[in-house]
Design a protein around this motif. Structure first.
Motif, short mmCIF file in Angstrom:
data_model
loop_
_atom_site.label_atom_id
_atom_site.label_comp_id
_atom_site.label_asym_id
_atom_site.label_seq_id
_atom_site.Cartn_x
_atom_site.Cartn_y
_atom_site.Cartn_z
N ASN A 365 0.82 -1.22 0.00
CA ASN A 365 0.00 0.00 0.00
C ASN A 365 0.85 1.26 0.00
O ASN A 365 0.44 2.28 -0.56
CB ASN A 365 -0.95 -0.01 1.20
N ASP A 366 2.02 1.22 0.64
CA ASP A 366 2.93 2.38 0.58
C ASP A 366 3.31 2.66 -0.87
O ASP A 366 3.29 3.82 -1.32
CB ASP A 366 4.20 2.10 1.39
N ILE A 367 3.63 1.62 -1.60
CA ILE A 367 4.03 1.77 -3.00
C ILE A 367 2.85 2.22 -3.84
O ILE A 367 2.98 3.11 -4.70
CB ILE A 367 4.61 0.44 -3.53
N ARG A 368 1.68 1.66 -3.61
CA ARG A 368 0.50 2.00 -4.40
C ARG A 368 0.09 3.45 -4.16
O ARG A 368 -0.39 4.14 -5.07
CB ARG A 368 -0.64 1.04 -4.08
N GLU A 369 0.26 3.96 -2.95
CA GLU A 369 -0.06 5.36 -2.69
C GLU A 369 0.90 6.28 -3.43
O GLU A 369 0.51 7.32 -3.95
CB GLU A 369 0.00 5.63 -1.19
N LEU A 370 2.17 5.91 -3.48
CA LEU A 370 3.15 6.71 -4.22
C LEU A 370 2.85 6.73 -5.70
O LEU A 370 3.17 7.70 -6.39
CB LEU A 370 4.57 6.16 -3.98
N GLU A 371 2.22 5.68 -6.21
CA GLU A 371 1.87 5.60 -7.63
C GLU A 371 0.43 6.00 -7.89
O GLU A 371 -0.09 5.81 -9.00
CB GLU A 371 2.12 4.18 -8.14
N ASN A 372 -0.25 6.55 -6.86
CA ASN A 372 -1.64 6.99 -6.98
C ASN A 372 -2.57 5.85 -7.40
O ASN A 372 -3.47 6.01 -8.24
CB ASN A 372 -1.77 8.15 -7.99
N LEU A 373 -2.36 4.67 -6.82
CA LEU A 373 -3.21 3.51 -7.06
C LEU A 373 -4.06 3.23 -5.82
O LEU A 373 -3.72 3.64 -4.70
CB LEU A 373 -2.35 2.28 -7.40
N ASN A 374 -5.16 2.53 -6.01
CA ASN A 374 -6.03 2.18 -4.89
C ASN A 374 -5.32 1.21 -3.95
O ASN A 374 -4.53 0.37 -4.37
CB ASN A 374 -7.33 1.55 -5.40
N ARG A 375 -5.66 1.31 -2.66
CA ARG A 375 -5.04 0.48 -1.65
C ARG A 375 -5.57 -0.95 -1.74
O ARG A 375 -6.72 -1.20 -2.13
CB ARG A 375 -5.31 1.03 -0.25
N ILE A 376 -4.74 -1.91 -1.34
CA ILE A 376 -5.14 -3.30 -1.20
C ILE A 376 -5.69 -3.49 0.22
O ILE A 376 -5.07 -3.00 1.18
CB ILE A 376 -3.94 -4.24 -1.44
N PRO A 377 -6.83 -4.13 0.40
CA PRO A 377 -7.39 -4.31 1.76
C PRO A 377 -6.38 -4.96 2.70
O PRO A 377 -5.57 -5.80 2.30
CB PRO A 377 -8.60 -5.22 1.53
N ALA A 378 -6.42 -4.54 3.96
CA ALA A 378 -5.46 -5.06 4.95
C ALA A 378 -5.57 -6.57 5.10
O ALA A 378 -4.56 -7.25 5.31
CB ALA A 378 -5.70 -4.36 6.30
N GLU A 379 -6.80 -7.10 4.99
CA GLU A 379 -6.96 -8.54 5.15
C GLU A 379 -6.30 -9.33 4.02
O GLU A 379 -6.07 -10.54 4.15
CB GLU A 379 -8.44 -8.92 5.26
N LEU A 380 -6.01 -8.65 2.90
CA LEU A 380 -5.32 -9.30 1.80
C LEU A 380 -3.81 -9.06 1.83
O LEU A 380 -3.10 -9.40 0.89
CB LEU A 380 -5.90 -8.82 0.46
N GLY A 381 -3.34 -8.46 2.90
CA GLY A 381 -1.90 -8.28 3.07
C GLY A 381 -1.34 -6.99 2.52
O GLY A 381 -0.11 -6.87 2.36
#
Length: 412
Positions: A365-381
């Motif tokens: 999710n850190d990487i996806r936020e830097l790339e302006n992508l939607n977050r992956i749910p916490a339950e999916l890691g």
């Protein structure tokens, strides 16, 4: 412990010196050595100056700006603070944050100072910011040594107290008033204006240098001949027309061709000279002569680090000083986000993310936020921090080797 002498000194020190007021600083704007008048408006008509000002103003205006609060773990966005909406979205009811910051940055680059009136409610909270023209502002100090601002508008003088003005100064001599980059480098800009005007007149005269018409006899009315010649052959629309000379007249050129006067080289040099004033890489204003695919990315990164970053710090510290109360300064701060300008190309970013991911200091999710992508749910890691399992501490590596050695001896 107060020292009386220093206390009196700072109360009675000289007023801030402003480059727009007083005869002592009249040499700043005005006629340059080339004979051309240089001020904020004539300078902006030069393409290189306009390009440099526009690049810096639009870049500062387009950077995301947020208000943060200090936390035990670092910082977090303070969306609930009134300054957040003013700085991030709308500083007033008439303009967006982009237009507001672009306007003030343009003032800062042309006049060396940027001013905005701070509107507060009855509780002292900031509710609006309105730009003020630097050439109508006078900064002064009263008998108690307190700064105040004097603004001229429509023939009237308005006095503003220091907490009613957001003032961002550029480089100056007294730390209070900045001096205009245009004024301090007026000779270089004046030369650019002169060469541009020379080129325009060159083509206005049909791209031909000046000359004389020679007549074998006595000319009774030379003015009439000159006017009739200019009427037919002067101007770029009349270039390359065939001249007809009568009565044995001859045309003798006396001008210096532009290539001999190194006209184009002079214009190129002045572009680099102006880029040097604003510390702009030449490729960003259209001069690609010394740029290549191998160095243009590095120049862009240097632009962020050495050109943009000092301006960003000026903005952030001026906002911190003027828009937050003494209590709030210990809890909140405003900051530009320049990470997007430092990201580099796609391959470099992916390699960097891979290193951070494999070494446990970046999650998906850190990487996806830097790339302006939607977050992956916490339950999916999406928030997991992972590390390679074959890594261990150096001290434990020796202990592991000794344990293996003892195990092998026991098995014998």
């Amino acid at each position: 412990m107060k020292i009386p002498f220093l206390s009196r000194f700072f109360q009675t020190r000289a007023s801030p010196q402003n480059s727009f007021w007083g005869s002592a600083y009249s040499f700043f704007f005005g006629t340059s050595s080339s004979g051309k008048t240089v001020n904020e408006r004539t300078a902006l008509q030069t393409t290189a100056v306009y390009a440099c000002v526009r690049i810096l103003a639009e870049t500062i205006a387009s950077l995301p700006m947020h208000t943060y609060r200090y936390t035990a773990n670092g910082k977090e966005k303070a969306i609930d603070h009134p300054n957040y909406y003013l700085l991030h979205s709308e500083p007033n009811s008439e303009m967006t944050s982009f237009v507001f910051r672009e306007t003030l940055m343009g003032h800062l680059l042309l006049w060396g100072n940027a001013y905005a009136q701070i509107i507060r409610d009855g509780r002292g909270r900031v509710v609006g910011l309105y730009p003020l023209l630097p050439n109508k502002m006078l900064v002064n100090r009263n008998d108690q040594g307190i700064l105040y601002y004097q603004y001229e508008k429509d023939g009237q003088t308005f006095l503003l107290r220091n907490y009613e003005v957001l003032h961002i100064p550029g480089l100056g001599f007294d730390g209070l008033i900045g001096y205009s980059p245009i004024a301090m480098a007026k000779n270089a800009i004046g030369m650019a204006i002169a060469t541009e005007e020379y080129g325009a007149k060159f083509f206005a005269n049909g791209a031909n240098p000046g000359g004389v018409l020679e007549h074998p006899g006595v000319v009774k009315d030379p003015a009439r001949i000159r006017e009739s010649w200019n009427a037919v052959y002067q101007g770029s629309s009349n270039a390359h027309r065939v001249a007809v000379l009568e009565e044995g007249m001859k045309f003798q050129s006396i001008g210096i061709p532009p290539e001999q006067a190194q006209f184009l080289e002079t214009r190129k040099f002045q572009i680099n000279e102006i880029a040097r004033i604003f510390r702009i890489p030449p490729h960003m204003i259209g001069d690609l002569e010394k740029s290549s695919f191998s160095n243009i990315e590095q120049q862009s990164l240097e632009f962020v680090m050495y050109t943009l970053d000092p301006w960003v710090v000026r903005w952030e510290q001026a906002i911190q000083r003027a828009l937050f109360s003494e209590t709030e300064k210990r809890q909140y701060f405003a900051k530009f986000n320049v990470d997007g300008l430092l990201r580099g190309d796609y391959q470099s970013r992916m390699n960097g993310y891979a290193v951070g991911r494999q070494n446990g200091w970046l999650s998906s999710n850190d990487i996806r936020e830097l790339e302006n992508l939607n977050r992956i749910p916490a339950e999916l890691g999406g928030d997991l921090y992972l590390i390679n399992g074959n890594m261990t501490k150096l001290a434990d590596a020796g202990a592991f080797a000794q344990k293996n050695a003892k195990g092998m001896e026991g098995s014998k």
